[in-house]
Design a protein around this motif. Structure first.
Motif, PDB file in Angstrom:
ATOM      1  N   VAL A  10       0.857  -1.187   0.000  1.00 53.55           N
ATOM      2  CA  VAL A  10       0.000   0.000   0.000  1.00 53.55           C
ATOM      3  C   VAL A  10       0.893   1.237   0.000  1.00 53.55           C
ATOM      4  CG1 VAL A  10      -1.848  -1.172   1.264  1.00 53.55           C
ATOM      5  CG2 VAL A  10      -0.194   0.181   2.515  1.00 53.55           C
ATOM      6  N   PRO A  11       0.328   2.365  -0.391  1.00 51.06           N
ATOM      7  CA  PRO A  11       1.138   3.596  -0.384  1.00 51.06           C
ATOM      8  C   PRO A  11       1.642   3.941   1.021  1.00 51.06           C
ATOM      9  CG  PRO A  11      -0.906   3.931  -1.592  1.00 51.06           C
ATOM     10  CD  PRO A  11      -1.001   2.589  -0.918  1.00 51.06           C
ATOM     11  N   GLN A  12       2.899   4.332   1.084  1.00 56.45           N
ATOM     12  CA  GLN A  12       3.492   4.837   2.322  1.00 56.45           C
ATOM     13  C   GLN A  12       3.970   6.252   2.039  1.00 56.45           C
ATOM     14  OE1 GLN A  12       6.521   2.404   4.154  1.00 56.45           O
ATOM     15  NE2 GLN A  12       5.596   0.558   3.377  1.00 56.45           N
ATOM     16  N   LEU A  13       3.673   7.146   2.939  1.00 56.61           N
ATOM     17  CA  LEU A  13       4.095   8.527   2.780  1.00 56.61           C
ATOM     18  C   LEU A  13       4.960   8.932   3.950  1.00 56.61           C
ATOM     19  CD1 LEU A  13       0.681  10.135   1.765  1.00 56.61           C
ATOM     20  CD2 LEU A  13       2.572   9.544   0.252  1.00 56.61           C
ATOM     21  N   LYS A  14       6.085   9.558   3.654  1.00 56.42           N
ATOM     22  CA  LYS A  14       6.916  10.140   4.711  1.00 56.42           C
ATOM     23  C   LYS A  14       6.319  11.497   5.036  1.00 56.42           C
ATOM     24  CE  LYS A  14      11.572  11.597   5.875  1.00 56.42           C
ATOM     25  NZ  LYS A  14      12.952  11.731   5.390  1.00 56.42           N
ATOM     26  N   LYS A  24      11.312  18.517  14.400  1.00 54.15           N
ATOM     27  CA  LYS A  24      10.486  17.830  13.420  1.00 54.15           C
ATOM     28  C   LYS A  24      10.028  16.479  13.942  1.00 54.15           C
ATOM     29  CE  LYS A  24      12.947  19.973   9.637  1.00 54.15           C
ATOM     30  NZ  LYS A  24      13.864  19.755   8.517  1.00 54.15           N
ATOM     31  N   LEU A  25       8.731  16.224  13.839  1.00 51.31           N
ATOM     32  CA  LEU A  25       8.167  14.910  14.089  1.00 51.31           C
ATOM     33  C   LEU A  25       8.120  14.249  12.718  1.00 51.31           C
ATOM     34  CD1 LEU A  25       5.264  13.932  16.338  1.00 51.31           C
ATOM     35  CD2 LEU A  25       5.281  13.144  13.984  1.00 51.31           C
ATOM     36  N   VAL A  26       8.843  13.138  12.555  1.00 53.41           N
ATOM     37  CA  VAL A  26       8.928  12.452  11.263  1.00 53.41           C
ATOM     38  C   VAL A  26       8.251  11.102  11.386  1.00 53.41           C
ATOM     39  CG1 VAL A  26      10.493  11.529   9.512  1.00 53.41           C
ATOM     40  CG2 VAL A  26      11.113  13.605  10.751  1.00 53.41           C
ATOM     41  N   GLY A  27       7.387  10.792  10.426  1.00 56.73           N
ATOM     42  CA  GLY A  27       6.676   9.527  10.481  1.00 56.73           C
ATOM     43  C   GLY A  27       6.390   8.962   9.109  1.00 56.73           C
ATOM     44  N   ILE A  28       5.914   7.718   9.120  1.00 55.89           N
ATOM     45  CA  ILE A  28       5.528   7.015   7.903  1.00 55.89           C
ATOM     46  C   ILE A  28       4.058   6.655   8.020  1.00 55.89           C
ATOM     47  CG2 ILE A  28       5.925   5.009   6.407  1.00 55.89           C
ATOM     48  CD1 ILE A  28       8.353   6.875   6.561  1.00 55.89           C
ATOM     49  N   LEU A  29       3.269   7.122   7.067  1.00 61.50           N
ATOM     50  CA  LEU A  29       1.853   6.799   7.014  1.00 61.50           C
ATOM     51  C   LEU A  29       1.668   5.613   6.079  1.00 61.50           C
ATOM     52  CD1 LEU A  29      -1.144   7.433   7.578  1.00 61.50           C
ATOM     53  CD2 LEU A  29      -1.061   8.976   5.591  1.00 61.50           C
ATOM     54  N   HIS A  30       1.106   4.520   6.606  1.00 59.23           N
ATOM     55  CA  HIS A  30       0.738   3.349   5.796  1.00 59.23           C
ATOM     56  C   HIS A  30      -0.739   3.525   5.469  1.00 59.23           C
ATOM     57  CE1 HIS A  30       4.322   0.730   6.762  1.00 59.23           C
ATOM     58  NE2 HIS A  30       4.449   1.717   7.632  1.00 59.23           N
ATOM     59  N   GLU A  31      -1.032   3.984   4.276  1.00 57.02           N
ATOM     60  CA  GLU A  31      -2.390   4.379   3.900  1.00 57.02           C
ATOM     61  C   GLU A  31      -3.113   3.252   3.160  1.00 57.02           C
ATOM     62  OE1 GLU A  31      -5.601   5.572   3.786  1.00 57.02           O
ATOM     63  OE2 GLU A  31      -4.462   7.349   4.361  1.00 57.02           O
ATOM     64  N   THR A  32      -4.066   2.624   3.835  1.00 54.71           N
ATOM     65  CA  THR A  32      -4.854   1.556   3.206  1.00 54.71           C
ATOM     66  C   THR A  32      -6.198   2.052   2.712  1.00 54.71           C
ATOM     67  OG1 THR A  32      -5.951   0.861   5.243  1.00 54.71           O
ATOM     68  CG2 THR A  32      -3.812  -0.160   4.751  1.00 54.71           C
ATOM     69  N   GLY A  33      -6.556   3.285   3.064  1.00 55.50           N
ATOM     70  CA  GLY A  33      -7.858   3.807   2.707  1.00 55.50           C
ATOM     71  C   GLY A  33      -8.935   3.471   3.723  1.00 55.50           C
ATOM     72  N   SER A  34      -8.546   2.903   4.866  1.00 52.93           N
ATOM     73  CA  SER A  34      -9.510   2.537   5.904  1.00 52.93           C
ATOM     74  C   SER A  34     -10.036   3.772   6.626  1.00 52.93           C
ATOM     75  CB  SER A  34      -8.871   1.582   6.918  1.00 52.93           C
ATOM     76  OG  SER A  34      -7.867   2.234   7.670  1.00 52.93           O
ATOM     77  N   ALA A  35     -11.201   3.602   7.251  1.00 52.89           N
ATOM     78  CA  ALA A  35     -11.768   4.680   8.060  1.00 52.89           C
ATOM     79  C   ALA A  35     -11.035   4.800   9.394  1.00 52.89           C
ATOM     80  CB  ALA A  35     -13.251   4.436   8.308  1.00 52.89           C
ATOM     81  N   GLU A  36     -10.333   3.725   9.800  1.00 54.16           N
ATOM     82  CA  GLU A  36      -9.586   3.714  11.057  1.00 54.16           C
ATOM     83  C   GLU A  36      -8.100   3.942  10.781  1.00 54.16           C
ATOM     84  OE1 GLU A  36     -11.122   0.775  10.036  1.00 54.16           O
ATOM     85  OE2 GLU A  36     -13.027   1.094  11.025  1.00 54.16           O
TER      86      GLU A  36
END
Length: 76
Positions: A10-14, A24-36
């Motif tokens: 799935v798409p991951q965004l830095k 800076k708070l740095v993170g990785i979003l694992h975006e599945t398109g879920s509501a949660e």
């Protein structure tokens, strides 16, 4: 700022979020398109890129749940 990561089902965004102290708070979003979404916070002297955090994010991803794993400012 957001930048696509490599090698994921799935798409991951830095994501970089600056605070008022120029940290800076740095993170990785694992975006599945879920509501949660699950926010993954590591412990003291750890990082968002440790095996446990990455495996947990991918396990959630496999269940169709988005997650955001991040490093606290000045940590990770």
């Amino acid at each position: 700022m957001a930048e696509a990561a490599q090698n994921s089902a799935v798409p991951q965004l830095k994501i970089v979020i600056p605070n008022k102290h120029s940290e800076k708070l740095v993170g990785i979003l694992h975006e599945t398109g879920s509501a949660e979404i699950v926010i993954l916070c590591h412990g003291f002297r750890a990082s968002k890129d440790e095996t446990t955090m990455v495996n947990l994010a991918f396990a959630l991803e496999n269940e169709g749940i988005s997650s955001f794993r991040f490093d606290f400012a000045e940590n990770g």
